[in-house]
Design an enzyme around this catalytic site. Structure first.
Site, PDB file in Angstrom:
ATOM      1  N   ARG A 209      -3.614  -0.505   5.435  1.00  0.00           N
ATOM      2  CA  ARG A 209      -4.149  -1.601   4.628  1.00  0.00           C
ATOM      3  C   ARG A 209      -3.219  -2.807   4.504  1.00  0.00           C
ATOM      4  NH1 ARG A 209      -5.544   1.990  -0.461  1.00  0.00           N
ATOM      5  NH2 ARG A 209      -3.701   3.012   0.402  1.00  0.00           N
TER       6      ARG A 209
ATOM      7  N   THR B 252       1.045   1.422   7.025  1.00  0.00           N
ATOM      8  CA  THR B 252       0.572   1.553   8.404  1.00  0.00           C
ATOM      9  C   THR B 252      -0.916   1.206   8.547  1.00  0.00           C
ATOM     10  OG1 THR B 252       0.070   3.911   8.129  1.00  0.00           O
ATOM     11  CG2 THR B 252       2.259   3.342   9.000  1.00  0.00           C
TER      12      THR B 252
ATOM     13  N   ASP C 134      -8.435   3.593   1.083  1.00  0.00           N
ATOM     14  CA  ASP C 134      -7.522   3.899   2.179  1.00  0.00           C
ATOM     15  C   ASP C 134      -8.284   4.537   3.345  1.00  0.00           C
ATOM     16  OD1 ASP C 134      -5.367   4.516   3.766  1.00  0.00           O
ATOM     17  OD2 ASP C 134      -4.338   5.728   2.259  1.00  0.00           O
TER      18      ASP C 134
ATOM     19  N   CYS D  48       0.864  -1.184   0.000  1.00  0.00           N
ATOM     20  CA  CYS D  48       0.000   0.000   0.000  1.00  0.00           C
ATOM     21  C   CYS D  48       0.898   1.230   0.000  1.00  0.00           C
ATOM     22  CB  CYS D  48      -0.987  -0.027   1.166  1.00  0.00           C
ATOM     23  SG  CYS D  48      -0.259   0.192   2.795  1.00  0.00           S
TER      24      CYS D  48
END
Length: 149
Positions: A14, A12, A121, A8
């Protein structure tokens, strides 16, 4: 499928959630695979989002000790499958390392989904957004195990 890498943006939210959730599913189903995650624009050593920790904990997965890592060509070359969270992530990686084109997909693309290929996200949003993301990831990962293993 022996080495899977989730990718991603910042590593931190997904991709660490996907990593933790898939590790649990692999263990639960007595399967063997290495699972990791990294971020295209990640800084090494950043703690995972508190809301991501909560969303995964609610699913019985502990990602509280996870520390972010940035993507590298070496890492991309060492894995068997690269699953990105969005089409944009896939395109960035293909531009940087075109020789991985045979092993890189968005998670949903790999599962044969034809609607939205992106996992949205939740970064900077409320806990409910993280829960929705975790639900979406878990659904895709369960399908991945049923479909591909």
């Amino acid at each position: 499928m022996s080495k899977i890498l989730f990718v991603c943006t910042g590593n931190t939210c997904r991709s660490p959630m996907a990593e933790g959730l898939l590790k649990k599913l692999i263990s639960k189903n007595n399967m063997i695979a290495e699972v990791a995650s990294a971020g295209i624009f990640a800084n090494d050593g950043v703690s995972v989002s508190d809301k991501a920790v909560v969303a995964c904990a609610e699913k019985g997965v502990n990602i509280s000790e996870y520390i972010s890592k940035g993507i590298s060509k070496k890492l991309l070359m060492e894995v068997d499958l690269v699953l990105t969270m969005t089409r944009a992530h896939k395109q960035v990686l293909l531009q940087k390392v075109p020789e991985i084109s045979d092993k890189i997909y968005t998670l949903k693309e790999y599962n044969g989904r034809t609607q939205s290929l992106d996992v949205q996200d939740p970064f900077g949003q409320n806990l409910e957004s993280y829960r929705r993301c975790a639900d979406e990831l878990l659904n895709e990962l369960q399908y991945l195990i049923e479909l591909k293993w």
